[in-house]
Design a protein around this motif. Structure first.
Motif, mmCIF file in Angstrom:
data_model
loop_
_atom_site.group_PDB
_atom_site.id
_atom_site.type_symbol
_atom_site.label_atom_id
_atom_site.label_comp_id
_atom_site.label_asym_id
_atom_site.label_seq_id
_atom_site.Cartn_x
_atom_site.Cartn_y
_atom_site.Cartn_z
ATOM 1 N N LYS A 1 0.818 -1.388 0.116
ATOM 2 C CA LYS A 1 -0.088 -0.141 0.084
ATOM 3 C C LYS A 1 0.734 1.344 0.102
ATOM 4 O O LYS A 1 0.161 2.436 -0.194
ATOM 5 C CB LYS A 1 -0.781 0.081 1.250
ATOM 6 C CG LYS A 1 -2.019 -1.130 0.881
ATOM 7 C CD LYS A 1 -3.049 -0.941 2.243
ATOM 8 C CE LYS A 1 -4.189 -1.939 2.130
ATOM 9 N NZ LYS A 1 -4.834 -2.157 3.498
ATOM 10 N N ARG A 2 2.297 0.918 0.513
ATOM 11 C CA ARG A 2 3.145 2.309 0.282
ATOM 12 C C ARG A 2 3.869 2.319 -1.079
ATOM 13 O O ARG A 2 4.922 3.090 -1.266
ATOM 14 C CB ARG A 2 3.971 2.367 1.499
ATOM 15 C CG ARG A 2 3.161 2.775 2.841
ATOM 16 C CD ARG A 2 2.455 1.956 3.693
ATOM 17 N NE ARG A 2 1.732 2.649 4.718
ATOM 18 C CZ ARG A 2 0.851 1.845 5.410
ATOM 19 N NH1 ARG A 2 0.407 0.862 4.822
ATOM 20 N NH2 ARG A 2 0.044 2.593 6.254
ATOM 21 N N GLY A 3 3.737 1.164 -1.892
ATOM 22 C CA GLY A 3 4.430 1.147 -2.957
ATOM 23 C C GLY A 3 5.826 0.390 -2.935
ATOM 24 O O GLY A 3 6.682 0.508 -3.839
ATOM 25 N N LEU A 4 5.759 -0.552 -1.846
ATOM 26 C CA LEU A 4 6.934 -1.185 -1.451
ATOM 27 C C LEU A 4 6.830 -2.611 -1.731
ATOM 28 O O LEU A 4 5.846 -3.231 -1.366
ATOM 29 C CB LEU A 4 7.455 -0.766 0.129
ATOM 30 C CG LEU A 4 7.560 0.589 0.450
ATOM 31 C CD1 LEU A 4 7.837 0.887 1.858
ATOM 32 C CD2 LEU A 4 8.775 1.258 -0.189
ATOM 33 N N SER A 5 7.958 -3.106 -1.955
ATOM 34 C CA SER A 5 8.040 -4.513 -2.849
ATOM 35 C C SER A 5 8.390 -5.764 -1.794
ATOM 36 O O SER A 5 8.730 -5.164 -0.360
ATOM 37 C CB SER A 5 8.965 -4.931 -3.953
ATOM 38 O OG SER A 5 10.077 -4.598 -3.369
ATOM 39 N N LEU A 6 8.321 -6.899 -1.905
ATOM 40 C CA LEU A 6 8.729 -7.805 -0.807
ATOM 41 C C LEU A 6 10.310 -7.661 -0.708
ATOM 42 O O LEU A 6 10.516 -7.973 0.471
ATOM 43 C CB LEU A 6 8.583 -9.073 -1.393
ATOM 44 C CG LEU A 6 7.130 -9.583 -1.194
ATOM 45 C CD1 LEU A 6 7.123 -11.184 -2.314
ATOM 46 C CD2 LEU A 6 6.527 -9.684 -0.059
ATOM 47 N N GLU A 7 10.897 -7.250 -1.666
ATOM 48 C CA GLU A 7 12.443 -7.036 -1.423
ATOM 49 C C GLU A 7 12.548 -5.734 -0.333
ATOM 50 O O GLU A 7 13.390 -5.938 0.346
ATOM 51 C CB GLU A 7 12.903 -6.754 -2.755
ATOM 52 C CG GLU A 7 13.306 -7.728 -3.830
ATOM 53 C CD GLU A 7 11.840 -8.031 -4.633
ATOM 54 O OE1 GLU A 7 10.933 -7.505 -4.167
ATOM 55 O OE2 GLU A 7 12.082 -8.720 -5.676
ATOM 56 N N ASP A 8 11.624 -4.867 -0.339
ATOM 57 C CA ASP A 8 11.806 -3.388 0.316
ATOM 58 C C ASP A 8 11.552 -4.116 1.741
ATOM 59 O O ASP A 8 11.947 -3.809 2.824
ATOM 60 C CB ASP A 8 10.955 -2.648 -0.110
ATOM 61 C CG ASP A 8 11.152 -2.046 -1.269
ATOM 62 O OD1 ASP A 8 12.314 -1.939 -1.677
ATOM 63 O OD2 ASP A 8 10.260 -1.756 -2.271
ATOM 64 N N LEU A 9 10.578 -4.980 2.031
ATOM 65 C CA LEU A 9 10.106 -5.426 3.123
ATOM 66 C C LEU A 9 11.227 -6.108 3.943
ATOM 67 O O LEU A 9 11.400 -5.883 5.036
ATOM 68 C CB LEU A 9 8.655 -6.308 2.941
ATOM 69 C CG LEU A 9 8.320 -7.598 4.176
ATOM 70 C CD1 LEU A 9 8.036 -6.714 5.328
ATOM 71 C CD2 LEU A 9 7.377 -8.112 3.740
ATOM 72 N N VAL A 10 11.821 -7.124 3.227
ATOM 73 C CA VAL A 10 12.854 -7.695 3.750
ATOM 74 C C VAL A 10 14.036 -7.102 4.162
ATOM 75 O O VAL A 10 14.603 -7.131 5.303
ATOM 76 C CB VAL A 10 13.106 -9.166 3.134
ATOM 77 C CG1 VAL A 10 14.538 -9.725 3.588
ATOM 78 C CG2 VAL A 10 12.265 -9.914 2.774
ATOM 79 N N ALA A 11 14.390 -5.965 3.210
ATOM 80 C CA ALA A 11 15.608 -5.350 3.409
ATOM 81 C C ALA A 11 15.299 -4.228 4.603
ATOM 82 O O ALA A 11 16.098 -3.947 5.488
ATOM 83 C CB ALA A 11 16.080 -4.654 2.151
ATOM 84 N N LEU A 12 14.156 -3.621 4.444
ATOM 85 C CA LEU A 12 14.206 -2.680 5.663
ATOM 86 C C LEU A 12 13.644 -3.420 7.268
ATOM 87 O O LEU A 12 14.056 -2.812 8.029
ATOM 88 C CB LEU A 12 12.541 -1.905 5.180
ATOM 89 C CG LEU A 12 13.045 -0.925 3.962
ATOM 90 C CD1 LEU A 12 11.461 -0.380 3.591
ATOM 91 C CD2 LEU A 12 13.666 0.180 4.460
#
Length: 315
Positions: A173-184
């Motif tokens: 919903k914030r335009g963030l991907s699964l890659e972003d999820l794991v990295a952040l």
């Protein structure tokens, strides 16, 4: 997660995305060329006195960006009948606001009315990572500060009890991907967690067992000593044994069944996120590169309208 209409969520994402195009790494090159050094000094001075400051500022930036975009709405104080974000349940443990106050004061003295509080916070988050031994990156600048801050909206933040589907939905919903999820999620390498954020895993987990079977028994036993079931005191533990150093141990702990949050352990519940976590656990370089990319992406979600003179109040 708050129950928001699909239309409202779409409008928020559209608003954030459309305003992010104005960001630039040299936005203040002519108007406030010393802004980065001024913010860096404020963060460094505070961290020298309190080692918890870097983790606090990184978390503060994340909590700001996930509500109305990176608009410094988390910095606004409650006023009258309006209860601001910083007083919402997920944010009551946020601290180190004084660091942003100090940085903003220094910046205002050098360049009055030029630099937004949102940019100060974004720079402070980057500097916090660097001071903790992590990577540096060019922070895109040019954010504006928001005029609205509502405690009721803080339930939109991802909860430590979230499963992988809930996490994926929250980030998407914030335009963030699964890659972003794991990295952040790797930001959890810094900081401290109160018992309330992980007690669901060590007490009354379900009708069959008191402890989450996916957590190491010895690790759970140690946590239960610190966080007894009927304790009125909300104690806690470091996020990992090196909680003041920015490293990739967080991912290694997940695979050792020593993750604190359900949302940490949830990264192993989907093949793609598990593979990403495994890559980051084996390669600090892979993690830091992904973290930089995702931090820039997240911090470019904007939505403000003004440049505040005082980060705690609207102009």
């Amino acid at each position: 997660m708050a129950i928001m209409s699909t239309l409202l969520i779409s409008l928020l994402i559209l608003s954030f995305s459309s305003s992010s195009t104005s960001l630039s790494s040299n936005y203040y090159a002519k108007t406030c060329p010393n802004v980065e050094s001024l913010v860096r000094k404020a963060v460094r001075d505070a961290a020298t006195s309190d080692k918890k400051v870097p983790a606090a500022l990184l978390r503060m930036h994340f909590h700001d960006c996930f509500i109305r975009g990176c608009d410094a709405s988390v910095l606004l104080d409650s006023k009258g009948n309006n209860k601001a974000e910083k007083d919402g349940p997920p944010n009551v443990s946020l601290h180190a606001f004084y660091v942003i106050d100090d940085a903003k004061k220094a910046v205002e003295s050098a360049c009055p009315g030029i630099v937004s509080c949102a940019d100060v916070l974004a720079l402070a988050a980057r500097d916090s990572v660097v001071l903790s031994g992590g990577p540096s990156w060019d922070v895109p600048k040019g954010r504006k500060d928001g005029r609205t801050s509502l405690a009721s909206e803080t339930i939109q933040l991802p909860f430590p009890t979230f499963n992988i589907s809930q996490l994926q939905q929250s980030f998407a919903k914030r335009g963030l991907s699964l890659e972003d999820l794991v990295a952040l999620s790797g930001g959890h390498t810094l900081g401290f967690s109160h018992c309330s954020s992980f007690k669901n895993r060590i007490h009354n987990f379900n009708s069959k067992t008191g402890v989450d079977p996916s957590i190491s028994p010895s690790f759970a036993a140690g946590l239960k000593k610190i966080c007894p079931v009927n304790s009125a005191k909300n104690a806690g533990v470091p996020m990992d044994p090196s909680s003041t150093s920015f490293d990739n141990k967080y991912y290694k702990l997940i695979f050792q069944q020593k993750a604190l949050f359900s949302s940490d352990k949830a990264l192993l519940d989907m093949t793609k996120t598990k593979n990403l976590a495994a890559n980051f656990a084996s390669s600090k370089d892979a993690f830091t590169k992904a973290f930089i990319k995702s931090m820039i992406k997240m911090s470019s979600i904007t939505g403000g309208q003004e440049v505040r003179k005082n980060c705690r109040v609207v102009n």
